[in-house]
Design a protein around this motif. Structure first.
Motif, PDB file in Angstrom:
ATOM      1  N   ILE A  61     -10.748 -30.208   3.690  1.00  0.00           N
ATOM      2  CA  ILE A  61     -10.547 -30.685   2.320  1.00  0.00           C
ATOM      3  C   ILE A  61     -11.712 -30.241   1.444  1.00  0.00           C
ATOM      4  O   ILE A  61     -11.520 -29.728   0.325  1.00  0.00           O
ATOM      5  N   LYS A  62     -12.903 -30.396   1.936  1.00  0.00           N
ATOM      6  CA  LYS A  62     -14.091 -29.980   1.185  1.00  0.00           C
ATOM      7  C   LYS A  62     -14.073 -28.472   0.956  1.00  0.00           C
ATOM      8  O   LYS A  62     -14.388 -27.995  -0.149  1.00  0.00           O
ATOM      9  N   GLY A  63     -13.677 -27.726   1.961  1.00  0.00           N
ATOM     10  CA  GLY A  63     -13.603 -26.279   1.820  1.00  0.00           C
ATOM     11  C   GLY A  63     -12.637 -25.855   0.733  1.00  0.00           C
ATOM     12  O   GLY A  63     -12.910 -24.909  -0.017  1.00  0.00           O
ATOM     13  N   SER A  64     -11.527 -26.546   0.640  1.00  0.00           N
ATOM     14  CA  SER A  64     -10.552 -26.198  -0.396  1.00  0.00           C
ATOM     15  C   SER A  64     -11.094 -26.457  -1.792  1.00  0.00           C
ATOM     16  O   SER A  64     -10.943 -25.627  -2.695  1.00  0.00           O
ATOM     17  N   MET A  65     -11.725 -27.602  -1.988  1.00  0.00           N
ATOM     18  CA  MET A  65     -12.269 -27.933  -3.304  1.00  0.00           C
ATOM     19  C   MET A  65     -13.333 -26.922  -3.735  1.00  0.00           C
ATOM     20  O   MET A  65     -13.358 -26.463  -4.877  1.00  0.00           O
ATOM     21  N   PHE A  66     -14.187 -26.546  -2.805  1.00  0.00           N
ATOM     22  CA  PHE A  66     -15.218 -25.563  -3.132  1.00  0.00           C
ATOM     23  C   PHE A  66     -14.614 -24.167  -3.314  1.00  0.00           C
ATOM     24  O   PHE A  66     -15.076 -23.391  -4.151  1.00  0.00           O
ATOM     25  N   GLY A  67     -13.591 -23.854  -2.543  1.00  0.00           N
ATOM     26  CA  GLY A  67     -12.925 -22.571  -2.711  1.00  0.00           C
ATOM     27  C   GLY A  67     -12.298 -22.429  -4.083  1.00  0.00           C
ATOM     28  O   GLY A  67     -12.418 -21.380  -4.741  1.00  0.00           O
ATOM     29  N   GLN A  68     -11.629 -23.484  -4.535  1.00  0.00           N
ATOM     30  CA  GLN A  68     -11.039 -23.461  -5.873  1.00  0.00           C
ATOM     31  C   GLN A  68     -12.106 -23.277  -6.948  1.00  0.00           C
ATOM     32  O   GLN A  68     -11.929 -22.498  -7.894  1.00  0.00           O
ATOM     33  N   MET A  69     -13.191 -24.018  -6.819  1.00  0.00           N
ATOM     34  CA  MET A  69     -14.273 -23.939  -7.807  1.00  0.00           C
ATOM     35  C   MET A  69     -14.870 -22.538  -7.847  1.00  0.00           C
ATOM     36  O   MET A  69     -15.107 -21.977  -8.931  1.00  0.00           O
ATOM     37  N   ALA A  70     -15.110 -21.949  -6.682  1.00  0.00           N
ATOM     38  CA  ALA A  70     -15.681 -20.607  -6.631  1.00  0.00           C
ATOM     39  C   ALA A  70     -14.718 -19.593  -7.236  1.00  0.00           C
ATOM     40  O   ALA A  70     -15.115 -18.717  -8.021  1.00  0.00           O
ATOM     41  N   GLY A  71     -13.451 -19.711  -6.898  1.00  0.00           N
ATOM     42  CA  GLY A  71     -12.461 -18.753  -7.387  1.00  0.00           C
ATOM     43  C   GLY A  71     -12.313 -18.755  -8.887  1.00  0.00           C
ATOM     44  O   GLY A  71     -12.266 -17.699  -9.530  1.00  0.00           O
ATOM     45  N   VAL A  72     -12.237 -19.945  -9.484  1.00  0.00           N
ATOM     46  CA  VAL A  72     -11.997 -20.015 -10.924  1.00  0.00           C
ATOM     47  C   VAL A  72     -13.228 -19.611 -11.720  1.00  0.00           C
ATOM     48  O   VAL A  72     -13.109 -19.020 -12.809  1.00  0.00           O
ATOM     49  N   THR A  73     -14.424 -19.883 -11.214  1.00  0.00           N
ATOM     50  CA  THR A  73     -15.628 -19.540 -11.964  1.00  0.00           C
ATOM     51  C   THR A  73     -16.014 -18.074 -11.787  1.00  0.00           C
ATOM     52  O   THR A  73     -16.458 -17.421 -12.738  1.00  0.00           O
ATOM     53  N   TYR A  74     -15.844 -17.541 -10.595  1.00  0.00           N
ATOM     54  CA  TYR A  74     -16.095 -16.118 -10.357  1.00  0.00           C
ATOM     55  C   TYR A  74     -15.212 -15.259 -11.261  1.00  0.00           C
ATOM     56  O   TYR A  74     -15.655 -14.266 -11.840  1.00  0.00           O
ATOM     57  N   SER A  75     -13.947 -15.678 -11.424  1.00  0.00           N
ATOM     58  CA  SER A  75     -12.960 -14.861 -12.132  1.00  0.00           C
ATOM     59  C   SER A  75     -12.804 -15.225 -13.599  1.00  0.00           C
ATOM     60  O   SER A  75     -12.037 -14.557 -14.313  1.00  0.00           O
ATOM     61  N   ALA A  76     -13.494 -16.242 -14.065  1.00  0.00           N
ATOM     62  CA  ALA A  76     -13.280 -16.758 -15.421  1.00  0.00           C
ATOM     63  C   ALA A  76     -13.351 -15.695 -16.522  1.00  0.00           C
ATOM     64  O   ALA A  76     -12.534 -15.720 -17.454  1.00  0.00           O
ATOM     65  N   PRO A  77     -14.282 -14.734 -16.471  1.00  0.00           N
ATOM     66  CA  PRO A  77     -14.348 -13.750 -17.556  1.00  0.00           C
ATOM     67  C   PRO A  77     -13.106 -12.867 -17.675  1.00  0.00           C
ATOM     68  O   PRO A  77     -12.920 -12.192 -18.697  1.00  0.00           O
ATOM     69  N   SER A  78     -12.257 -12.853 -16.650  1.00  0.00           N
ATOM     70  CA  SER A  78     -11.102 -11.952 -16.648  1.00  0.00           C
ATOM     71  C   SER A  78      -9.842 -12.595 -17.215  1.00  0.00           C
ATOM     72  O   SER A  78      -8.834 -11.898 -17.431  1.00  0.00           O
ATOM     73  N   GLU A  79      -9.852 -13.896 -17.465  1.00  0.00           N
ATOM     74  CA  GLU A  79      -8.628 -14.625 -17.805  1.00  0.00           C
ATOM     75  C   GLU A  79      -7.900 -14.011 -18.997  1.00  0.00           C
ATOM     76  O   GLU A  79      -8.430 -13.904 -20.095  1.00  0.00           O
ATOM     77  N   PHE A  80      -6.650 -13.595 -18.755  1.00  0.00           N
ATOM     78  CA  PHE A  80      -5.775 -12.991 -19.767  1.00  0.00           C
ATOM     79  C   PHE A  80      -6.433 -11.822 -20.503  1.00  0.00           C
ATOM     80  O   PHE A  80      -6.106 -11.532 -21.650  1.00  0.00           O
ATOM     81  N   ARG A  81      -7.354 -11.148 -19.840  1.00  0.00           N
ATOM     82  CA  ARG A  81      -7.938  -9.920 -20.395  1.00  0.00           C
ATOM     83  C   ARG A  81      -7.194  -8.681 -19.899  1.00  0.00           C
ATOM     84  O   ARG A  81      -7.497  -7.568 -20.337  1.00  0.00           O
ATOM     85  N   ALA A  82      -6.262  -8.882 -18.969  1.00  0.00           N
ATOM     86  CA  ALA A  82      -5.501  -7.756 -18.419  1.00  0.00           C
ATOM     87  C   ALA A  82      -4.042  -8.177 -18.302  1.00  0.00           C
ATOM     88  O   ALA A  82      -3.628  -8.721 -17.286  1.00  0.00           O
ATOM     89  N   ASN A  83      -3.283  -7.937 -19.357  1.00  0.00           N
ATOM     90  CA  ASN A  83      -1.876  -8.319 -19.399  1.00  0.00           C
ATOM     91  C   ASN A  83      -1.018  -7.065 -19.322  1.00  0.00           C
ATOM     92  O   ASN A  83      -0.928  -6.293 -20.275  1.00  0.00           O
TER      93      ASN A  83
END
Length: 439
Positions: A61-83
């Motif tokens: 459970i802890k791994g999933s929460m941290f995985g989600q956090m890492a994924g969304v913050t690592y990729s945040a600059p790309s959001e809807f920049r490539a449509n």
């Protein structure tokens, strides 16, 4: 005058919805040869058992929460920049462990907490209406399906008794009122569901449906059912292919979600390159979109089914590697912070926190600030993980056999399709409501 017009419109809408229900879901109880069904009971389903310890449950459970956090913050600059084209990873900022703390302001995370709190208050049988009441009281910023759903829930109308009452879920997610009901919203907020039902894919799909109706309808809910199923089975999956095949089985074959997911799987299984597979998927699905902010206007697509297909591309082409999975999901474009977050959360659930703390010297999880709170909530990361664990324990104590230090879970070898009503093949209907009183 306005109230009379609104009342008439409401009655017409309800009549239409009743007609759709009446003629779409009623089937005679007969066999294919036209004879009356003899109600012969189905053959018993084969079962399979899993075991999980308290330590492993908490770690995953802890791994999933941290995985989600890492994924969304690592990729945040790309959001809807490539449509409609691939995102160039060269445009990313360098990763620093402290960046993970930006996740406390991401809707991938804080919306989940509202629904988790509802389960904490009302129990595992929490109803759609109860989930909706919790969502109505939220105060954080929202967009698309989430925003429309909460606006509907916070709107009061004049009923036949002359009283002003709030709209309740599931109307907040229904296609007749929420035009963004097929958007990605529920798919990025449902990760917690599967974590409450380790190995129990069908139970996860059932709770996903109950909660998902607050925000979405049809395909919008099915995207969440698929992600919930991935998390439920990730506790015990042997590899990402095994994980995919069990989770996708909850989807009805006639749904867009099933068709696009199986198309991705077929391309990967036949060793089609990532770039060619991405092009094939985009050629067919890029403009399959009903969201009024996207449909027909440009290459932006916020549907759950396309974006969750990108998450699947990350999982399959990443072949279980945490960073490669995020990179592949991000390169697909569109909602390219949410999709890596979903995929990374699934892998975090599959591998556990201890694995992430060692992977690449722990750079993806080591920078967390355990005193920060998620937007609009009182939850820190430790409190969120502890709360999820406590509810998961309640679930396992209810549906599994408790042993010294853990549980034995019995589930079915086959996974049955979880049917949900789909948006009829008709033009979208939208009701505009003048808010006489706001929540």
């Amino acid at each position: 005058m306005k109230n009379k017009i609104f009342k008439a419109a409401t009655l017409i809408c309800l009549a239409v919805l009743f007609s759709l229900f009446l003629f779409s879901g009623c089937k005679p109880d007969v066999t294919p040869d036209g004879k009356d069904n003899d109600n012969t009971p189905p053959a018993p389903r084969e079962t399979i058992t899993y075991t999980i310890t308290e330590e492993k449950l908490y770690d995953q459970i802890k791994g999933s929460m941290f995985g989600q956090m890492a994924g969304v913050t690592y990729s945040a600059p790309s959001e809807f920049r490539a449509n409609g084209f691939m995102y160039d990873l060269a445009n990313l900022r360098p990763w620093k462990p402290s960046v993970i703390n930006e996740g406390f302001g991401q809707d991938d995370m804080f919306v989940d907490i509202t629904f988790i709190d509802a389960v904490k208050e009302y129990g595992l049988d929490c109803t759609t209406k109860e989930f909706g009441e919790a969502f109505r009281a939220s105060t954080y910023g929202l967009a698309h399906g989430n925003k429309e759903a909460r606006q509907i829930l916070q709107t009061r109308y004049l009923n036949e008794d002359g009283e002003y009452v709030y709209y309740d879920a599931p109307m907040s997610g229904h296609y007749s009122m929420n035009q963004c009901c097929e958007d990605i919203d529920w798919a990025i907020e449902c990760d917690w569901v599967g974590m409450l039902f380790p190995g129990m894919v069908e139970r996860a799909a059932d709770m996903s449906y109950r909660a998902g109706q607050v925000i979405g309808y049809g395909e919008g809910i099915l995207s969440g059912n698929y992600i919930s199923a991935l998390h439920a089975y990730s506790f015990f999956a042997e590899n990402v292919e095994d994980l995919f095949l069990r989770a996708v089985a909850v989807l009805p074959e006639e749904s867009k979600n099933y068709k696009i997911q199986m198309q991705v799987y077929g391309l990967w299984k036949n060793s089609v390159s990532f770039e060619d597979a991405w092009q094939i998927i985009n050629d067919e699905w890029l403009y399959v979109e009903r969201c009024p902010e996207c449909a027909g206007s440009n290459a932006m697509n916020i549907t759950g089914y396309l974006n969750e297909a990108y998450s699947t591309m990350g999982l399959l082409y990443g072949n279980g590697d945490f960073k490669e999975t995020m990179d592949y999901a991000m390169r697909c474009g569109q909602d390219s912070d949410c999709n890596p977050s979903t995929a990374a959360g699934v892998l975090g659930n599959m591998y556990g926190y201890d694995y992430l703390a060692e992977y690449q010297d722990g750079i993806w999880v080591s920078g967390i600030n355990n005193t920060l709170k998620f937007s609009g909530t009182e939850y820190t990361m430790p409190l969120l993980v502890d709360t999820m664990y406590e509810i998961a324990v309640e679930s396992l104590n209810t549906y599994a056999e408790k042993t010294d230090g853990g549980w034995i879970i019995t589930d079915y070898k086959d996974v049955q399709v979880y049917e949900v009503p789909l948006w009829p093949n008709m033009p979208s209907v939208y009701i505009t409501v003048e808010a006489d009183n706001r929540f």
